[in-house]
Design an enzyme around this catalytic site. Structure first.
Site, mmCIF file in Angstrom:
data_model
loop_
_atom_site.group_PDB
_atom_site.id
_atom_site.type_symbol
_atom_site.label_atom_id
_atom_site.label_comp_id
_atom_site.label_asym_id
_atom_site.label_seq_id
_atom_site.Cartn_x
_atom_site.Cartn_y
_atom_site.Cartn_z
ATOM 1 N N TYR A 53 0.847 -1.186 0.000
ATOM 2 C CA TYR A 53 0.000 0.000 0.000
ATOM 3 C C TYR A 53 0.890 1.247 0.000
ATOM 4 C CZ TYR A 53 -3.964 -3.030 1.282
ATOM 5 O OH TYR A 53 -4.939 -3.998 1.316
ATOM 6 N N SER A 205 -13.644 -4.424 0.227
ATOM 7 C CA SER A 205 -14.574 -3.831 -0.740
ATOM 8 C C SER A 205 -16.029 -4.159 -0.414
ATOM 9 C CB SER A 205 -14.244 -4.290 -2.173
ATOM 10 O OG SER A 205 -14.951 -3.533 -3.133
ATOM 11 N N PRO A 206 -16.458 -3.965 0.835
ATOM 12 C CA PRO A 206 -17.840 -4.299 1.195
ATOM 13 C C PRO A 206 -18.874 -3.395 0.526
ATOM 14 C CG PRO A 206 -16.787 -3.102 2.970
ATOM 15 C CD PRO A 206 -15.702 -3.434 1.984
ATOM 16 N N LEU A 207 -18.442 -2.263 -0.020
ATOM 17 C CA LEU A 207 -19.365 -1.365 -0.719
ATOM 18 C C LEU A 207 -19.246 -1.504 -2.233
ATOM 19 C CD1 LEU A 207 -19.070 1.874 1.455
ATOM 20 C CD2 LEU A 207 -20.774 0.044 1.578
ATOM 21 N N GLY A 209 -16.781 -1.051 -4.339
ATOM 22 C CA GLY A 209 -16.147 0.056 -5.028
ATOM 23 C C GLY A 209 -17.010 1.307 -5.082
ATOM 24 N N GLY A 210 -17.918 1.453 -4.130
ATOM 25 C CA GLY A 210 -18.773 2.630 -4.068
ATOM 26 C C GLY A 210 -20.160 2.442 -4.651
ATOM 27 N N LEU A 212 -22.530 0.407 -3.842
ATOM 28 C CA LEU A 212 -23.574 0.176 -2.842
ATOM 29 C C LEU A 212 -23.798 1.374 -1.922
ATOM 30 C CD1 LEU A 212 -22.584 -3.497 -2.009
ATOM 31 C CD2 LEU A 212 -24.632 -2.752 -3.245
ATOM 32 N N GLY A 214 -24.589 4.301 -3.261
ATOM 33 C CA GLY A 214 -25.513 5.152 -3.986
ATOM 34 C C GLY A 214 -24.855 6.217 -4.848
ATOM 35 N N LYS A 215 -23.550 6.110 -5.047
ATOM 36 C CA LYS A 215 -22.829 7.134 -5.818
ATOM 37 C C LYS A 215 -23.073 7.035 -7.317
ATOM 38 C CE LYS A 215 -18.965 7.818 -2.610
ATOM 39 N NZ LYS A 215 -17.497 7.722 -2.455
#
Length: 341
Positions: A53, A205-207, A209-210, A212, A214-215
């Site tokens: 990272y 990555s629970p969302l 990559g964004g 989920l 709403g983006k």
């Protein structure tokens, strides 16, 4: 904040983990310090980083933040495997590379022991026994407390677990896979393999990559404060593929409905669903700003109703067309048999 055992170990971690992949890149050092302070103040005790990272800078930032702090309950996880140099031995899961990588991570983090050392991905070129023997030696020497894997397949996990048992080595305690409402294929074999071994899941990555949160809007190019909006060349092919799937928008629609009904954000619903899944120990948050992290932390104590979980489970069910998991396949028959017991 809820607290759970770290897989099959005796250590205890919060159900939300602060991922540090953005540190030194999308979040500068000052912002990274704010994020870690904010996370700990909310009751979090689990930080996840990796040597690759920001080419080691993420670990250095975490190390400088840790200096002088007396946080006895904090659990630090990092990873090794990917290239940290140009030479042929500067990557992989060999004893040579891991030995150098582990010592370098200890130095950057400024600690005497890493609580959870994870193999960042499978290495088909290095004998598995060599890797496991190194990890067992690292546990015995006190350089690491526990070890785990990341991005391993089901058969990788099972082979490693049983080889460790056969040789009397320390056993792996966790797996860090991609897992969210949009990506559930690990439920075919990876999750069962972890459950069989008593290993805990640490989803990244629970969302999605964004997606989920709403983006993203249907058939609209993302703009503004999204990774794809700021850099349209990044992941365009994946974006177009996901945008074209009816399943994507059905899932997003369900998440949005539940969020509105519960007066919470979509991100909180998606995170709460992941945290409630079988075998999950802690969900890794990937915030870039204090505002994002504050929103994500709102999921720490959110418990979705049985009806909401059933709706999300149904709309996001992995697509299995045919053998061996689909209709008429081995997996389907086994589920029917198990359901009738």
């Amino acid at each position: 904040m809820d607290y759970r055992k770290l897989g099959n170990s005796g250590a205890v971690v919060s159900n939300l983990c602060l991922g540090t992949m953005t540190f030194g890149d999308e979040a500068d050092e000052a912002t990274s310090f704010v994020l870690m302070d904010q996370y700990v103040e909310a009751g979090g005790n689990f930080l996840d980083t990796a040597d690759v990272y920001s080419a080691g800078l993420s670990e250095e930032i975490v190390g400088r933040w840790l200096k002088g702090k007396k946080l006895r309950d904090l659990v630090i996880a990092t990873k090794g495997r990917f290239p940290m140099g140009q030479g042929p031995n500067h990557l992989g899961l060999s004893r040579k590379h891991l030995g150098e990588a582990l010592d370098a991570s200890l130095q950057r983090l400024g600690v005497e022991q890493i609580d959870l050392y994870q193999m960042h991905a499978w290495d088909a070129l290095t004998p598995l026994e060599e890797t496991l023997r190194f990890l067992d030696d690292a546990v015995r020497s006190g350089k690491i407390a526990y070890y785990g894997f990341s991005n391993f397949l089901g058969w990788h996990i099972t082979k490693a677990v049983w080889m460790a048992r056969a040789q009397g080595y320390a056993a792996p305690v966790t797996l860090q896979p991609q897992y969210n409402l949009l990506v559930r294929d690990i439920e075919h074999e990876v999750v069962p393999a972890c459950e069989d071994a008593g290993m805990g899941l640490l989803p990244w990555s629970p969302l999605g990559g964004g997606w989920l949160s709403g983006k993203y809007k249907r058939d609209q190019m993302p703009e503004g404060a999204t990774r794809l909006g700021e850099n349209p060349k990044r992941g365009m092919e994946a974006y177009e593929g996901r945008n074209a799937q009816e399943r994507t928008w059905a899932i997003i629609g369900a998440v949005e409905d539940i969020a509105k009904a519960q007066d919470v954000t979509m991100a909180q619903v998606a995170l709460a669903w992941t945290a409630a899944r079988p075998a999950v120990t802690s969900v890794i948050l990937g915030a870039r700003t204090a505002e994002q992290l504050k929103d994500n932390l709102g999921a720490a104590d959110l418990v979705l109703s049985e009806a909401d979980m059933e709706r999300l489970n149904a709309v996001s069910a992995p697509q299995m067309a045919d053998y061996p998991y689909g209709t008429g396949g081995i997996g389907q028959r086994n589920r029917k048999i198990e359901g009738g017991r």
